[in-house]
Design an enzyme around this catalytic site. Structure first.
Site, PDB file in Angstrom:
ATOM      1  N   GLU A   1      34.058  29.879  47.257  1.00 48.81           N
ATOM      2  CA  GLU A   1      33.663  28.528  46.882  1.00 48.81           C
ATOM      3  C   GLU A   1      34.106  27.496  47.913  1.00 48.81           C
ATOM      4  O   GLU A   1      33.417  26.515  48.147  1.00 48.81           O
ATOM      5  CB  GLU A   1      34.210  28.196  45.497  1.00 48.81           C
ATOM      6  CG  GLU A   1      33.451  28.975  44.423  1.00 48.81           C
ATOM      7  CD  GLU A   1      33.865  28.639  43.008  1.00 48.81           C
ATOM      8  OE1 GLU A   1      34.765  29.317  42.505  1.00 48.81           O
ATOM      9  OE2 GLU A   1      33.306  27.702  42.432  1.00 48.81           O
TER      10      GLU A   1
ATOM     11  N   ARG B   1      35.584  19.310  45.306  1.00 50.25           N
ATOM     12  CA  ARG B   1      34.932  19.970  44.177  1.00 50.25           C
ATOM     13  C   ARG B   1      35.000  19.015  42.981  1.00 50.25           C
ATOM     14  O   ARG B   1      36.081  18.557  42.616  1.00 50.25           O
ATOM     15  CB  ARG B   1      35.664  21.261  43.844  1.00 50.25           C
ATOM     16  CG  ARG B   1      35.083  21.933  42.628  1.00 50.25           C
ATOM     17  CD  ARG B   1      35.748  23.268  42.387  1.00 50.25           C
ATOM     18  NE  ARG B   1      35.053  23.960  41.327  1.00 50.25           N
ATOM     19  CZ  ARG B   1      35.659  24.497  40.270  1.00 50.25           C
ATOM     20  NH1 ARG B   1      36.971  24.441  40.150  1.00 50.25           N
ATOM     21  NH2 ARG B   1      34.960  25.111  39.338  1.00 50.25           N
TER      22      ARG B   1
ATOM     23  N   HIS C   1      29.949  26.667  37.615  1.00 49.42           N
ATOM     24  CA  HIS C   1      30.035  27.700  38.667  1.00 49.42           C
ATOM     25  C   HIS C   1      28.834  27.610  39.613  1.00 49.42           C
ATOM     26  O   HIS C   1      28.480  28.588  40.263  1.00 49.42           O
ATOM     27  CB  HIS C   1      30.047  29.134  38.080  1.00 49.42           C
ATOM     28  CG  HIS C   1      31.234  29.457  37.246  1.00 49.42           C
ATOM     29  ND1 HIS C   1      31.179  30.307  36.165  1.00 49.42           N
ATOM     30  CD2 HIS C   1      32.533  29.082  37.353  1.00 49.42           C
ATOM     31  CE1 HIS C   1      32.370  30.421  35.626  1.00 49.42           C
ATOM     32  NE2 HIS C   1      33.221  29.686  36.325  1.00 49.42           N
TER      33      HIS C   1
ATOM     34  N   ASN D   1      38.065  34.685  35.600  1.00 43.44           N
ATOM     35  CA  ASN D   1      38.698  34.241  34.364  1.00 43.44           C
ATOM     36  C   ASN D   1      37.668  33.490  33.528  1.00 43.44           C
ATOM     37  O   ASN D   1      37.543  33.673  32.331  1.00 43.44           O
ATOM     38  CB  ASN D   1      39.902  33.360  34.708  1.00 43.44           C
ATOM     39  CG  ASN D   1      40.973  33.516  33.663  1.00 43.44           C
ATOM     40  OD1 ASN D   1      40.789  34.236  32.673  1.00 43.44           O
ATOM     41  ND2 ASN D   1      42.070  32.841  33.858  1.00 43.44           N
TER      42      ASN D   1
ATOM     43  N   ASN E   1      35.835  43.338  41.731  1.00 42.29           N
ATOM     44  CA  ASN E   1      36.880  44.379  41.759  1.00 42.29           C
ATOM     45  C   ASN E   1      36.766  45.465  40.709  1.00 42.29           C
ATOM     46  O   ASN E   1      37.467  46.471  40.793  1.00 42.29           O
ATOM     47  CB  ASN E   1      38.256  43.716  41.597  1.00 42.29           C
ATOM     48  CG  ASN E   1      38.598  42.866  42.798  1.00 42.29           C
ATOM     49  OD1 ASN E   1      38.590  43.361  43.914  1.00 42.29           O
ATOM     50  ND2 ASN E   1      38.865  41.595  42.562  1.00 42.29           N
TER      51      ASN E   1
ATOM     52  N   ASN F   1      40.295  20.802  45.824  1.00 44.03           N
ATOM     53  CA  ASN F   1      39.963  21.053  44.426  1.00 44.03           C
ATOM     54  C   ASN F   1      41.143  20.524  43.617  1.00 44.03           C
ATOM     55  O   ASN F   1      42.176  21.171  43.504  1.00 44.03           O
ATOM     56  CB  ASN F   1      39.774  22.561  44.213  1.00 44.03           C
ATOM     57  CG  ASN F   1      39.386  22.892  42.783  1.00 44.03           C
ATOM     58  OD1 ASN F   1      39.364  22.008  41.920  1.00 44.03           O
ATOM     59  ND2 ASN F   1      39.100  24.152  42.536  1.00 44.03           N
TER      60      ASN F   1
ATOM     61  N   GLY G   1      36.506  37.565  40.469  1.00 41.96           N
ATOM     62  CA  GLY G   1      37.603  38.523  40.308  1.00 41.96           C
ATOM     63  C   GLY G   1      37.215  39.845  39.663  1.00 41.96           C
ATOM     64  O   GLY G   1      37.476  40.915  40.215  1.00 41.96           O
ATOM     65  N   ILE G   2      36.569  39.802  38.497  1.00 35.88           N
ATOM     66  CA  ILE G   2      36.164  41.039  37.820  1.00 35.88           C
ATOM     67  C   ILE G   2      34.907  41.610  38.484  1.00 35.88           C
ATOM     68  O   ILE G   2      34.828  42.807  38.768  1.00 35.88           O
ATOM     69  CB  ILE G   2      35.917  40.787  36.309  1.00 35.88           C
ATOM     70  CG1 ILE G   2      37.202  40.295  35.632  1.00 35.88           C
ATOM     71  CG2 ILE G   2      35.374  42.030  35.624  1.00 35.88           C
ATOM     72  CD1 ILE G   2      37.030  39.859  34.187  1.00 35.88           C
ATOM     73  N   GLY G   3      33.946  40.755  38.759  1.00 36.10           N
ATOM     74  CA  GLY G   3      32.675  41.205  39.342  1.00 36.10           C
ATOM     75  C   GLY G   3      32.859  41.912  40.672  1.00 36.10           C
ATOM     76  O   GLY G   3      32.142  42.868  40.981  1.00 36.10           O
TER      77      GLY G   3
ATOM     78  N   HIS H   1      28.774  35.886  37.548  1.00 33.99           N
ATOM     79  CA  HIS H   1      30.105  35.472  38.001  1.00 33.99           C
ATOM     80  C   HIS H   1      31.095  35.855  36.905  1.00 33.99           C
ATOM     81  O   HIS H   1      31.102  35.266  35.822  1.00 33.99           O
ATOM     82  CB  HIS H   1      30.091  33.946  38.236  1.00 33.99           C
ATOM     83  CG  HIS H   1      31.397  33.361  38.652  1.00 33.99           C
ATOM     84  ND1 HIS H   1      31.609  32.803  39.899  1.00 33.99           N
ATOM     85  CD2 HIS H   1      32.573  33.233  37.994  1.00 33.99           C
ATOM     86  CE1 HIS H   1      32.845  32.375  39.986  1.00 33.99           C
ATOM     87  NE2 HIS H   1      33.462  32.611  38.841  1.00 33.99           N
ATOM     88  N   LEU H   2      31.914  36.888  37.195  1.00 33.86           N
ATOM     89  CA  LEU H   2      32.872  37.360  36.191  1.00 33.86           C
ATOM     90  C   LEU H   2      34.284  37.200  36.745  1.00 33.86           C
ATOM     91  O   LEU H   2      34.759  38.018  37.531  1.00 33.86           O
ATOM     92  CB  LEU H   2      32.620  38.844  35.862  1.00 33.86           C
ATOM     93  CG  LEU H   2      31.255  39.229  35.288  1.00 33.86           C
ATOM     94  CD1 LEU H   2      31.153  40.739  35.129  1.00 33.86           C
ATOM     95  CD2 LEU H   2      31.009  38.534  33.962  1.00 33.86           C
TER      96      LEU H   2
ATOM     97  N   MET I   1      41.879  41.601  33.261  1.00 33.54           N
ATOM     98  CA  MET I   1      41.176  42.877  33.108  1.00 33.54           C
ATOM     99  C   MET I   1      42.013  44.060  33.606  1.00 33.54           C
ATOM    100  O   MET I   1      41.892  45.172  33.098  1.00 33.54           O
ATOM    101  CB  MET I   1      39.835  42.778  33.831  1.00 33.54           C
ATOM    102  CG  MET I   1      38.792  43.739  33.382  1.00 33.54           C
ATOM    103  SD  MET I   1      38.684  44.024  31.609  1.00 33.54           S
ATOM    104  CE  MET I   1      37.262  43.076  31.175  1.00 33.54           C
TER     105      MET I   1
ATOM    106  N   ARG J   1      38.272  32.262  26.819  1.00 32.77           N
ATOM    107  CA  ARG J   1      37.226  31.469  26.137  1.00 32.77           C
ATOM    108  C   ARG J   1      36.261  32.387  25.400  1.00 32.77           C
ATOM    109  O   ARG J   1      35.889  33.444  25.912  1.00 32.77           O
ATOM    110  CB  ARG J   1      36.462  30.623  27.165  1.00 32.77           C
ATOM    111  CG  ARG J   1      37.281  29.492  27.733  1.00 32.77           C
ATOM    112  CD  ARG J   1      36.539  28.750  28.822  1.00 32.77           C
ATOM    113  NE  ARG J   1      37.107  28.999  30.130  1.00 32.77           N
ATOM    114  CZ  ARG J   1      36.495  28.736  31.276  1.00 32.77           C
ATOM    115  NH1 ARG J   1      35.281  28.214  31.274  1.00 32.77           N
ATOM    116  NH2 ARG J   1      37.072  28.988  32.432  1.00 32.77           N
TER     117      ARG J   1
HETATM  118  P1  AMP Z   1      38.845  34.689  39.316  1.00 29.74           P
HETATM  119  O1  AMP Z   1      38.779  33.682  38.214  1.00 29.74           O
HETATM  120  O2  AMP Z   1      37.551  34.901  40.017  1.00 29.74           O
HETATM  121  O3  AMP Z   1      39.994  34.457  40.264  1.00 29.74           O
HETATM  122  O4  AMP Z   1      39.160  36.109  38.604  1.00 29.74           O
HETATM  123  C1  AMP Z   1      40.390  36.361  37.984  1.00 29.74           C
HETATM  124  C2  AMP Z   1      40.274  37.586  37.107  1.00 29.74           C
HETATM  125  O5  AMP Z   1      39.746  38.677  37.860  1.00 29.74           O
HETATM  126  C3  AMP Z   1      41.621  38.091  36.609  1.00 29.74           C
HETATM  127  O6  AMP Z   1      42.004  37.430  35.428  1.00 29.74           O
HETATM  128  C4  AMP Z   1      41.330  39.567  36.351  1.00 29.74           C
HETATM  129  O7  AMP Z   1      40.838  39.730  35.029  1.00 29.74           O
HETATM  130  C5  AMP Z   1      40.217  39.907  37.310  1.00 29.74           C
HETATM  131  N1  AMP Z   1      40.662  40.786  38.407  1.00 29.74           N
HETATM  132  C6  AMP Z   1      41.265  40.454  39.552  1.00 29.74           C
HETATM  133  N2  AMP Z   1      41.511  41.548  40.303  1.00 29.74           N
HETATM  134  C7  AMP Z   1      41.058  42.604  39.600  1.00 29.74           C
HETATM  135  C8  AMP Z   1      41.016  44.036  39.817  1.00 29.74           C
HETATM  136  N3  AMP Z   1      41.493  44.584  40.921  1.00 29.74           N
HETATM  137  N4  AMP Z   1      40.460  44.793  38.855  1.00 29.74           N
HETATM  138  C9  AMP Z   1      39.956  44.246  37.737  1.00 29.74           C
HETATM  139  N5  AMP Z   1      39.962  42.926  37.472  1.00 29.74           N
HETATM  140  C10 AMP Z   1      40.511  42.122  38.380  1.00 29.74           C
END
Ligand code: AMP
Length: 402
Positions: free
Chosen positions: A388, A95, A184, A215, A338, A7, A334-336, A212-213, A287, A245
């Site tokens: 991914e 990618r 995505h 960044n 965790n 990537n 990440g958010i979805g 997909h939640l 988050m 964004r």
């Molecule tokens: P990603 O782009 O999928 O790597 O997600 C990154 C985002 O996931 C970070 O900016 C956080 O906002 C969120 N994130 C990661 N770990 C956690 C957690 N344990 N609890 C809540 N949000 C999280």
């Protein structure tokens, strides 16, 4: 079969080497700050195993080619490495962010494919040139090794015109290809396939909403296994509220800012991509920081959470209407994966639509696919970790085997 997934970004290269026999990760890592005064290479060999080894190397990385060379040297290091030489790699999966209307599936890279990715640069001026750099370097360093492009946009090429067209003069679509493309795609397709497997049904028979939640954030309506609508648009800016964004705004805000705030179009574009979303609302885009701030009474942090989860819910409702019957809602990234609070707030109040979350199941970080709904919920709710790199490697393998 060993597949290297690449990537390539404007100043970074993320990589992962997979053994496809058991889909294990042999090595993964990142080359950062390419072209800057101090670069950084991080590589984890044999991740998760007893002899896991993390290598960090602060060194100048002049360009993508020298970065990639350093990666090959690390992977084939006589003492620490996981391959004996670059000839051990059977295929490379790249990618690529924007395939425009040219690509609706993963594709073996040829001269024509490179030309088409280049033609799509106006649609992704930051990403496609960096992706092309990665491909060209890999072609040089791994001469004769098949290389496959996996496009972020490809899964969404099944979206019909009534969903991908913007209501602006049609000539802009005909002449400039201005339309919704969505992104995505690799992640949405991966979690949808995983979900179908877990539900024990063919993907082609299932309707789903995948959320997909991370960044970046996006939601996709999947009908009979195919994407029929998605929230990201011509660029990865539309739709949900993201880390930095804005997601949806009134397009007239641009003219307002030009007329009243002495902003120019470049400034507005940068603001909407880099200084908006959660960060724009409360100054934080992670988050975890937002929850910490809320616990300390930060009102803007709470507002940012409310704005994001309200927008999520609004799109869930829209996609339920679009799909008619929904079999599953999937949270990922990440958010979805965790954040149980965001998941709960996103689906709160949808019980009368057959969406009933199980608070006990939801109250955890999702490390493996997990059912988050109650048995009586008409719509199953799943948390499914996205992967991914594995998805890209699987797609590359499938193309080469076909
Ligand atoms: P990603 O782009 O999928 O790597 O997600 C990154 C985002 O996931 C970070 O900016 C956080 O906002 C969120 N994130 C990661 N770990 C956690 C957690 N344990 N609890 C809540 N949000 C999280």
């Amino acid at each position: 079969m060993k597949i290297l997934v690449i990537n390539s970004g404007s100043s970074s290269i993320k990589f992962q080497l997979l053994e496809m026999a058991d889909e294990s990760v042999l090595a993964s890592g990142l080359v950062e700050r390419i072209g800057e005064t101090e670069g950084l290479i991080k590589c984890t060999m044999r991740p998760g195993r007893k002899d896991e080894l993390v290598v960090k190397n602060a060194t100048v990385v002049a360009d993508h080619k020298s970065g990639m060379r350093m990666v090959v040297d690390l992977l084939s290091d006589a003492r620490q490495g996981v391959i004996s030489n670059s000839g051990d790699i059977d295929a490379i999966g790249h990618r690529v962010v924007h395939g425009g209307e040219d690509f609706h599936k993963p594709t073996v890279i040829t001269g024509d494919v490179l030309a088409a990715i280049e033609r799509n640069i106006p649609l992704a001026p930051l990403h496609n040139p960096a992706n092309l750099d990665g491909i060209r370097v890999a072609q040089e360093l791994f001469a004769g090794v098949p290389q496959v492009a996996i496009f972020d946009t490809a899964f969404h090429q099944t979206i019909p015109p009534h969903a991908y067209l913007y209501a602006i003069p049609y000539a802009l679509y005909e002449q400039q290809r201005v339309r919704r493309y969505g992104f995505h795609g690799t992640s949405h397709k991966f979690v949808a396939s995983e979900c179908a497997r877990l539900m024990g049904k063919p993907l082609e028979e299932l309707n789903m909403i995948s959320i997909h939640l991370g960044n970046g954030c996006s939601m996709t309506a999947i009908q009979n296994g195919q994407s029929i609508d998605t929230t990201l648009g011509l660029t990865p800016l539309e739709g949900l509220v993201m880390g930095t964004r804005s997601g949806d705004i009134d397009p007239a805000i641009h003219a307002f800012l030009v007329r009243n705030c002495s902003m120019d179009i470049e400034g507005i574009d940068a603001m909407l991509n880099k200084d908006s979303g959660l960060k724009g609302l409360c100054g934080m885009n992670d988050m975890r920081d937002i929850h910490e701030a809320i616990a300390k009474g930060n009102k803007l942090a709470k507002l940012a959470l409310d704005v994001q989860t309200y927008r999520n819910k609004k799109y869930v409702g829209a996609y339920m209407a679009v799909l008619g019957r929904v079999d599953a809602i999937i949270f990922t990234a990440g958010i979805g994966e965790n954040d149980e609070i965001v998941r709960e707030m996103t689906l709160r109040g949808l019980e009368s639509f057959g969406v009933v979350m199980d608070p006990a199941a939801n109250n955890q970080r999702v490390k493996a696919p997990t059912l988050l709904s109650k048995a009586e919920s008409r719509v199953q709710i799943w948390g499914i970790p996205t992967n991914e790199e594995l998805a890209i490697a699987r797609e590359a393998k499938a193309v080469l085997n076909s």
